[in-house]
Design an enzyme around this catalytic site. Structure first.
Site, PDB file in Angstrom:
ATOM      1  N   SER A   1       1.719   7.633   6.451  1.00  0.00           N
ATOM      2  CA  SER A   1       0.724   7.215   7.486  1.00  0.00           C
ATOM      3  C   SER A   1       0.592   5.769   7.604  1.00  0.00           C
ATOM      4  CB  SER A   1      -0.673   7.909   7.240  1.00  0.00           C
ATOM      5  OG  SER A   1      -1.547   6.878   5.953  1.00  0.00           O
TER       6      SER A   1
ATOM      7  N   LYS B   1      -4.367   2.970  -1.387  1.00  0.00           N
ATOM      8  CA  LYS B   1      -5.179   2.053  -0.807  1.00  0.00           C
ATOM      9  C   LYS B   1      -5.264   0.740  -1.533  1.00  0.00           C
ATOM     10  CE  LYS B   1      -6.552   5.082   2.319  1.00  0.00           C
ATOM     11  NZ  LYS B   1      -6.352   5.216   3.762  1.00  0.00           N
TER      12      LYS B   1
END
Length: 242
Positions: A36, A99
């Site tokens: 993504s 992240k």
């Protein structure tokens, strides 16, 4: 007799090779790919990474299938602010997420008009050239270099400063947890969404993303070798992750 011995030797060699590969994958480095765009511009869809499994010590999520053989976390080393980490999504403890760590235990994190505040201090950001998406060369996205309190610098994207997650309540990071955000700030479900990701438990850390070893633009799968010459992003091969 000779033939039987040859087959046995081959089987032993294969078993040893599998055990060595499992050992490396469990205790040293594990490959991951990026599906993504939440970490654009640092990581692009189609990037393949080596994640250091030993950077933060080991937990059950270091093991294949998350086998519950390690209680808590052993040989632990604290992540640094700015590290890009792979972790198991807290709501299911199965899905791999990636992240950047911006908040450590006890930190107070807040977004105000698209700007990041850590412990009531505004995090510096500096406008640089616009980012041009690979798939949309006529589009320009505002790009900044953000400098965290420890001096770590990285690029972020901000399409606007009035997005859904650009104004938030204050988050207080619990003990034994971390606060992660995507570098693509307006297109990232991260710790700002408590019901989606929320705080990252120490036990859920899988490792630190260290090396980008391969990258394709999406027109070729990893096994489609004959397409590689036209699909590989050559400027992203064997690059460190910052």
């Amino acid at each position: 007799m000779s033939k039987s011995g040859g087959i046995g030797e081959t089987i032993r060699t294969v078993v040893y090779a599998i055990l060595i590969a499992l050992g490396i994958r469990t205790f040293a480095y594990e490959p991951f790919n990026i599906p993504s765009g939440s970490m654009i511009p640092t990581l692009l869809v189609g990037d393949y990474l080596f994640v250091s499994k030993f950077s933060y010590g080991y937990s059950r999520y270091s093991l294949p299938f998350g086998l519950p053989l390690i209680p808590g976390r052993i040989l632990f080393t604290e992540p640094e602010r700015g590290d890009v980490v792979v972790f198991k999504l807290p709501r299911d403890n199965e899905t791999d997420y990636i992240k950047r760590i911006v908040g450590l235990p006890g930190d107070r994190i807040r977004m105000v008009d698209g700007r990041l505040y850590i412990n009531n201090e505004l995090v510096k950001r500096e406008r640089i050239e616009d980012f041009v998406p690979e798939e949309a060369p006529n589009v320009r996205v505002t790009q900044f270099i953000e400098t965290l309190p420890n001096g770590r610098r990285h690029r972020i994207l901000e399409r606007s400063d009035n997005g859904m997650l650009d104004n938030t309540p204050e988050y207080v990071v619990p003990a034994g947890h971390y606060f992660g955000m995507g570098d693509n700030r307006d297109d990232s479900v991260d710790s700002r969404v408590l019901a989606g990701v929320g705080y990252i438990p120490r036990e859920n850390l899988v490792g630190r993303a260290d090396v980008l070893f391969f990258s394709t633009n999406g027109t070729a799968a990893l096994w489609e070798i004959w397409k590689w010459p036209f699909a590989i992003r050559y400027d992203r091969l064997f690059d460190g992750i910052r």
